[in-house]
Each structure stands twice: as structure tokens, then as C-alpha cells.
Design an enzyme around this catalytic site. Structure first.
Site, PDB file in Angstrom:
ATOM      1  CG  ASP A  19      -1.615  -1.140   1.610  1.00 29.49           C
ATOM      2  OD1 ASP A  19      -1.565  -2.110   0.861  1.00 29.49           O
ATOM      3  OD2 ASP A  19      -2.271  -1.131   2.664  1.00 29.49           O
ATOM      4  CD  GLN A  35       2.283  -1.201   5.274  1.00 33.75           C
ATOM      5  OE1 GLN A  35       2.152  -2.279   5.795  1.00 33.75           O
ATOM      6  NE2 GLN A  35       2.731  -0.132   5.934  1.00 33.75           N
ATOM      7  CD  GLU A 183      -7.086  -5.028   4.141  1.00 35.30           C
ATOM      8  OE1 GLU A 183      -6.570  -5.688   5.054  1.00 35.30           O
ATOM      9  OE2 GLU A 183      -6.737  -5.139   2.957  1.00 35.30           O
ATOM     10  CD1 TRP A 271      -4.519  -7.480  -0.265  1.00 30.47           C
ATOM     11  CD2 TRP A 271      -2.514  -8.465  -0.037  1.00 30.47           C
ATOM     12  NE1 TRP A 271      -3.703  -6.621   0.439  1.00 30.47           N
ATOM     13  CE2 TRP A 271      -2.467  -7.202   0.594  1.00 30.47           C
ATOM     14  CE3 TRP A 271      -1.367  -9.258  -0.030  1.00 30.47           C
ATOM     15  CZ2 TRP A 271      -1.317  -6.733   1.230  1.00 30.47           C
ATOM     16  CZ3 TRP A 271      -0.229  -8.784   0.602  1.00 30.47           C
ATOM     17  CH2 TRP A 271      -0.214  -7.537   1.220  1.00 30.47           C
TER      18      TRP A 271
END
Ligand code: FRU
Length: 459
Positions: A19, A35, A183, A271
Site C-alpha cells: 500500500d 508498506q 481496508e 492479494w
């Protein structure tokens, strides 16, 4: 096969990235934190990496800004520029003991070094899934922090006058499909094209969880609504897709962008298969920066995304060869052509077909070939988006393994990872009828027109 590194998108030179975090415009530069695993090419040891750019196309990488610590990973969060040249970061402390809570750090050197607050974590609900603080300015003064209770599919709002003391203001959700976590929320106040109006838009990312998780994987959405009493409200009955492709996630906007613009970066992966994308020694890329707005279409407000494009040289042809770092613009009269197909052919049998079909009112992207099949069982295949307009115009941005397709003047977007490889790409444009549209290609590298127009073919 190892896929090439993009040239005008943000990627780390080595190691894992997911992210975007703490996007902020300060000191005349765009700063992106992200991240990052400083120790490897897989998710883990989460820390905040750091890069900055003058133009959102050329990025300089800087030392890690917020390193992970014993028993604590640094998950996603945001940065705001506050008066007096101080930057304030809020991020999620993900403790090994299973608690996620929000922590604060400040920087007085423009984001290069950070001092965590001695009182961290400063917001703790004893929750295992409380994360991704995004601090936004409220017109008229004050700040709102959006966080998620991810499993409950709720955005929890906190309000502050000083970026220090926060009071819970309420929450939004759940809404839309079950079986996902929520999220990386964001809240933007967007102008409506051609009017003096603005509306509030909640940005949200969802990731399927559980034994029978949706193989489509992670995706970004938006909801149009209003802000009242420090809480976002909407009478929407569902989440709307922000991007119809497979690979755009965790997108958030920059604080303090010039002119108050809402400029978003998203992580271009999913993901479902992010961990096996064949790149080395880096893994993970951001989308192009996209300026967000709203357009009223058939009475409803629709999100519009306009990318920041690299400067390029142009040429015209219907069949050509380009370096895999190019902007391909195709413009035509759909009444004369019917459906139009832009086919990108890369190494081996790698093919990407982009089909614009005004009859069916769809825009599809299909990635096929053995490299796509080898990547992950859920990787190959086609994704179709509804077209909201009839205009014959497409912008394709290809940068190594990244393909972003914009249609409907920014109202329809599909972002995908592709496995075309690092060699030259063949671009062919064909139409249902004999009329082949002229293609304007703006390449970052060389463009070579091929002999003769492409043969007409059923798209
Ligand atoms: C979204 C996310 C966030 C979390 C981070 C951890 O992709 O799962 O919710 O903060 O990644 O790396």
C-alpha cells in the site's frame, strides 16, 4: 520469466512494496511512503519505505522512514502537513500479540526522519483488526481520522482540533458484499465537472477472506455521500467499483496537493497472487497518479480519474512496434467501426486484448498466454466493465508489467498487471468493419510503424 521494472511508475529498487502510505505534497515535492519489507521480496517486517518526486513520474528512493521494531510492524497510515512545517504521521502499530492500534510520529525535516510519540499507541480499542488511519482536513477547520474495523466492515471516524486529541465521532458500514475485510479508507471532497458543486466520496478497499474467498481477489470501491457531524453518510445501497481491472488496491490521496486536488496512488497488485508476481529483486508497483473528480451521468454522480501521463513522442499507425513503456492513444468514430480491438503482443504467446464494444457497451481487458497461466490459476482471463459513454477514445498506458486503460474520458478505468515481457510489443488495432482507426502512439521509447494497415477482423 522475470518481468521488467517500470520506468515512470513508483517501484522500490529492491524488496517488497504494497500500500501507498502517508502521501503528502510538501517542500515542492510529492512524498510517498509505502508498506515495505526492508529485508526481502515477500510481505513481512512491515515498515514505511519512502520516495519523492517533482512530477509524479520520476521517483527518487530514500532511506526507510519508519522501520519495524521488536514485536511491532508498521502498517498503513497517512501523513498531514500541519502549520509550522511539521509533518504528522498516523500509522497502525501491528503488535505480535495480535492487537492493532494507531500510533503517531512527527517529522520536522520534511519527512526524512521521524520521532514516534512516547505515548504510542495513542488510539487503542483492544481490537485485532483496527487499522489504516487516514487523516483528512475538514473545510472550515479541524481534522477527521478514518480507520477501519476491518472484519466488521466498518469505517470508524475520529475528530480532532489539534491532531493530538481524538474523539470517536461515529461509523459507516457495513455495506455491500460479505466475506471481505474493509481496508485503507479515504474521504475526498470532489468537484462535479461543469458545476460549482462538490460532493463527499468515500474510497475503500475490500479483500476477500475465509475458506471460500472470492478468487477475483482484492478491489477498490467508492461511495458518494455527505459529511455530517464528523461522519460520512450515504443512501447508497452498494459499493461501486473504482477500477474494473484486477490490480488496483489500497489507493489513497495526497494531503496538501496544489489547488486542493485529490491526487490518488494505488498499489497495482492483488492479494490473491501478489506474492508470486515474477519480478526481482523488487516486487510491487504504484499506479500512475490520478486526479479524482465527479461527473454527473444519467443523473448519478460518477467517479472520474485522470492520469498524470509522461511526456512522449508521437506517431500514427494501426500496426506498430513499441518499447513496453508507452502511452497508446486510440481515437476513432465508433459509428464507422463498430467494436475496436487493441491487441498487445509480447514475448512468447503473451497477449493482451482490449476490446471497446459500443454495441454491448462494454470495455474488456483479457490477459492470455502461458506466462499469465504460469503466474497463478486466478491470474489469466478477461475482465469487462460497462461503458458509460459512446465516445471512441482509449488511453492505454503500458510500463513493463503495468497496464492502465482509461475510457469514457476517465469514467471507466481498468488496471492490470500483464506478462508481456521486456521486449518490444506489437500493437495492432482492428475493427469490426473495414475502417481501421488511426492510432496515436506516444512512446517513452522508440516507435516503429509496421508495413501496411492491420487487417480488419472481428473484434
Ligand atoms: C492492505 C493492508 C492494510 C494493512 C497493510 C499491511 O493491503 O492489508 O490493511 O495496513 O496492508 O501491509
Amino acid at each position: 520469466m522475470s518481468l521488467p521494472r517500470p520506468r515512470f511508475h513508483l517501484t522500490p529498487s529492491r524488496n517488497w512494496m504494497n500500500d501507498p502510505n502517508g502521501l503528502v505534497f510538501t517542500g515542492d515535492r510529492w512524498h510517498a511512503f509505502f508498506q515495505y519489507n526492508p529485508e526481502g521480496n515477500d510481505w513481512g517486517n512491515m515498515s514505511w519505505g519512502h520516495a519523492s518526486s517533482a512530477d509524479l513520474l520520476h521517483w527518487d528512493e530514500h532511506p526507510v522512514a519508519l522501520p519495524h521494531r521488536p514485536r511491532e510492524q508498521i502498517f498503513s497510515g497517512s501523513v498531514v502537513a500541519s502549520p509550522g512545517d511539521t509533518l504528522t504521521a498516523y500509522y497502525t502499530s501491528a503488535y505480535d500479540r495480535g492487537i492493532q492500534a494507531q500510533s503517531r510520529a512527527t517529522s520536522v525535516d520534511g519527512g526524512f526522519t521521524w520521532t514516534p510519540d512516547a505515548a504510542n499507541p495513542v488510539l487503542d480499542r483492544s481490537s485485532s483488526d483496527f487499522r489504516d488511519p487516514k487523516v483528512v482536513r475538514i473545510p472550515g477547520g479541524g481534522w477527521l481520522m478514518l480507520t477501519v474495523e476491518a472484519v466488521e466492515r466498518r469505517v470508524v471516524f475520529y475528530a480532532s482540533d489539534d491532531l493530538l486529541a481524538w474523539r470517536e465521532a461515529g461509523s459507516f458500514g457495513p455495506l455491500g458484499p460479505e466475506g471481505v475485510v474493509w481496508e485503507c479508507p479515504d474521504l475526498v471532497h470532489l468537484p462535479v465537472e461543469g458545476t460549482a458543486e462538490r460532493a463527499w466520496v468515500l474510497l475503500l478497499s475490500t479483500n476477500p477472506v475465509g475458506d471460500d474467498a472470492d478468487p477475483a481477489g482484492s478491489a477498490m470501491h467508492y461511495v458518494v455521500g455527505e459529511l455530517a457531524g464528523g461522519v460520512f453518510r450515504s443512501d447508497a445501497t452498494d459499493l461501486r467499483p473504482l477500477d474494473h481491472g484486477r490490480d488496483l488496491y489500497a489507493g489513497v490521496t495526497f494531503d496538501s496537493a496544489p489547488g486542493g486536488a485529490a491526487v490518488m496512488l494505488g498499489w497495482m497488485s492483488n492479494w490473491r497472487y501478489a506474492h508470486v508476481v515474477p519480478t526481482a529483486p523488487w516486487r510491487g508497483a504504484m499506479s500512475l497518479a490520478r486526479t479524482l473528480g465527479l461527473r454527473r451521468i444519467d443523473g448519478a454522480l460518477h467517479l472520474v480519474q485522470r492520469p498524470v501521463l509522461p511526456p512522449t513522442a508521437t506517431g500514427d499507425a494501426a500496426l506498430l512496434t513499441v518499447e513496453p513503456h508507452a502511452v497508446i492513444e486510440v481515437a476513432w468514430d465508433p459509428a464507422a467501426t463498430g467494436a475496436v480491438r487493441v491487441r498487445l503482443t509480447g514475448e512468447g504467446d503473451a497477449t493482451v486484448d482490449v476490446v471497446h464494444d459500443p454495441g454491448a457497451r462494454t470495455l474488456s481487458v483479457a490477459r492470455t498466454g502461458s506466462a499469465a497461466e504460469a503466474l497463478h490459476p486466478d491470474f489469466p482471463g478477461e475482465r469487462a466493465a460497462p461503458l458509460v459513454g459512446a465516445a471512441g477514445a482509449l488511453t492505454l498506458v503500458i510500463d513493463g508489467p503495468l497496464l492502465e486503460v482509461f475510457a469514457d474520458d476517465g469514467a471507466t478505468v481498468l488496471s492490470h498487471l500483464v506478462t508481456l515481457g521486456g521486449g518490444p510489443l506489437t500493437v495492432s488495432v482492428t475493427a469490426e468493419t473495414a475502417v481501421v482507426p488511426a492510432v496515436r502512439v506516444s512512446a517513452v521509447g522508440d516507435i516503429t510503424a509496421q508495413e501496411g494497415p492491420a487487417a480488419p477482423a472481428a473484434a
